[in-house]
Design a protein around this motif. Structure first.
Motif: not given
Length: 442
Positions: A23-24, A44-45, A80-83, A103-105
């Protein structure tokens, strides 16, 4: 030592839609670190899913810190890139191989050298020097993220990976007032539990890391000693996976598997499902990490929580075990392509969400240690399991967790080999040779 490319062949996964996973929040960004009209938009992942927040102390800490950051920085948009962790591991390495990182992970310690060698990860030393709480980081906080004297990540969690959580009532029924301190006793207890129709240890190795991170990292150190492990990490040629002492460690793991010590479906269920087995009384114990406390508190009833104790796997010589695997191994990193205000914003975000304030939240909310030293934490109000866990951590030493510091490609071969051992298709010697073959390619 030759330079390795990151996760060769994984770039195809990007074209298969992995960017749509999870989700983002905030506006959707398709370009990761590519410059946008807003210099203050950060992608941000991470793998901290909202639905798992209640059973994941590290995840809740990060998400709480992120929400606080958004409240205090209304001029910055966080996307947010979440999984899931498994999907994240595949995707982030594919993005690194294509130089299309967000950018951030989150970045695992075992990946950092490859990421640095390929120029995709930004050094953080200049920002750490100005950080108000730089002296509060643990002495070993940056062991897995320092390359050529520079630091490339801020620890997001202190991973304590190889603790036995056991049902004291079941073990008492089996004739043990405490968890066995010798392998002979442990194998004898295993026969009793098999007669009862339950596993000695629940194990969920579907994602391949639990057997290595939570079992072999500690058993390996019992046989080889930490100097051997550090030599493997440094790849200085003095230690090899084919050394008899490491083969003996793999053989002990095989004996555990062959004796029926784990649930038969251990390679097809997840770590969380293994915790459910324990919570349901289908196993007398489980071998896991710091995250298991929150997981069990969300899954087990009060009776089981009240009878759950913590212990360590036996030493080889029957002496009292005084170490287990752990350390800072997952970090938040910043894309090396960022410059100017966007780089400043990314570094500020990482320190705000994974630095001292995050460690304070983890300590005060969950009673658990983290990447920064937080003093004078009152644990009296926490559940007994938390207090017992922290007391155990405070009285023992930590040895390296393999997948937090060894090369990622080597770990992949090791993890697959351990699955083969659990399946009964390979022996210890052949797995050791396969791992060493990969190590020789570094």
């Amino acid at each position: 030592m030759k330079k390795r490319m990151i996760s060769v062949g994984l770039t195809l996964m990007l074209a298969m839609g992995l960017t749509a996973c999870g989700n983002t929040s905030g506006s959707v960004s398709g370009g990761g670190a590519a410059e946008s009209d807003k210099a203050t938009e950060l992608v941000v992942s991470h793998y901290y899913l909202e639905e798992e927040r209640g059973s994941n102390a590290s995840g809740d800490t990060f998400l709480t810190m992120l929400e606080k950051y958004e409240e205090e920085h209304t001029d910055i948009t966080i996307t947010q890139q979440t999984m899931s962790q498994a999907d994240f591991t595949t995707k982030i390495q594919a993005q690194a191989a294509a130089n299309e990182l967000p950018d951030v992970f989150m970045v695992k310690g075992s990946w950092i050298k490859n990421f640095v060698d390929n120029g995709v990860l930004a050094a953080m030393d200049d920002y750490l020097e100005k950080y108000e709480y730089k002296d509060t980081f643990r002495d070993d906080a940056f062991d897995a993220c320092e390359v050529n004297g520079q630091i490339y990540g801020i620890p997001n969690q202190l991973s304590l990976t190889s603790v036995v959580f056991y049902n004291a009532e079941l073990w008492k029924e089996a004739g043990y007032d405490e968890f066995p301190t010798t392998w002979e006793e442990l194998f004898a207890a295993n026969e009793t539990f098999k007669e009862k129709g339950i596993a000695t240890f629940s194990l969920g190795n579907k994602d391949k890391w639990p057997a290595e991170s939570c079992i072999i990292s500690t058993i390996g150190d019992r046989y080889t000693g930490t100097d051997w492990t550090n030599s493997i990490i440094a790849n200085d040629g003095s230690a090899k996976f084919t050394d008899p002492k490491f083969v003996d460690a793999l053989d002990m793991f095989k004996k555990m598997s062959d004796s029926g010590m784990f649930n038969a479906d251990c390679n097809t269920i997840t770590d969380t499902q293994a915790a459910e087995y324990y919570a349901q009384g289908q196993a007398a114990a489980t071998i896991s990490g710091h995250w298991e406390i929150a997981t069990l508190q969300s899954l087990a009833d009060d009776e089981l929580l009240g009878s759950t104790r913590v212990a360590l796997l036996p030493n080889n010589d029957g002496s009292e075990p005084d170490s287990f695997s752990g350390g800072c191994g997952w970090y938040f990193g910043v894309n090396a392509n960022l410059t100017g205000e966007k780089l400043d914003a990314a570094m500020e975000f990482v320190l705000a969400t994974s630095g001292y304030d995050a460690s304070v939240y983890t300590a005060e909310t969950y009673g658990l240690p983290s990447g920064n030293i937080v003093e004078n934490v009152d644990l009296s109000g926490f559940p007994q399991l938390t207090q017992d866990f922290v007391a155990l951590v405070n009285r023992v030493s930590l040895t390296p967790t393999y997948d937090l510091q060894m090369d990622g490609a080597v770990i992949e071969v090791m993890n697959t080999g351990l699955q083969d051992i659990l399946n009964g298709t390979k022996d210890a010697g052949s797995v050791a040779e396969e791992i060493q073959t990969e190590q020789d390619q570094l």
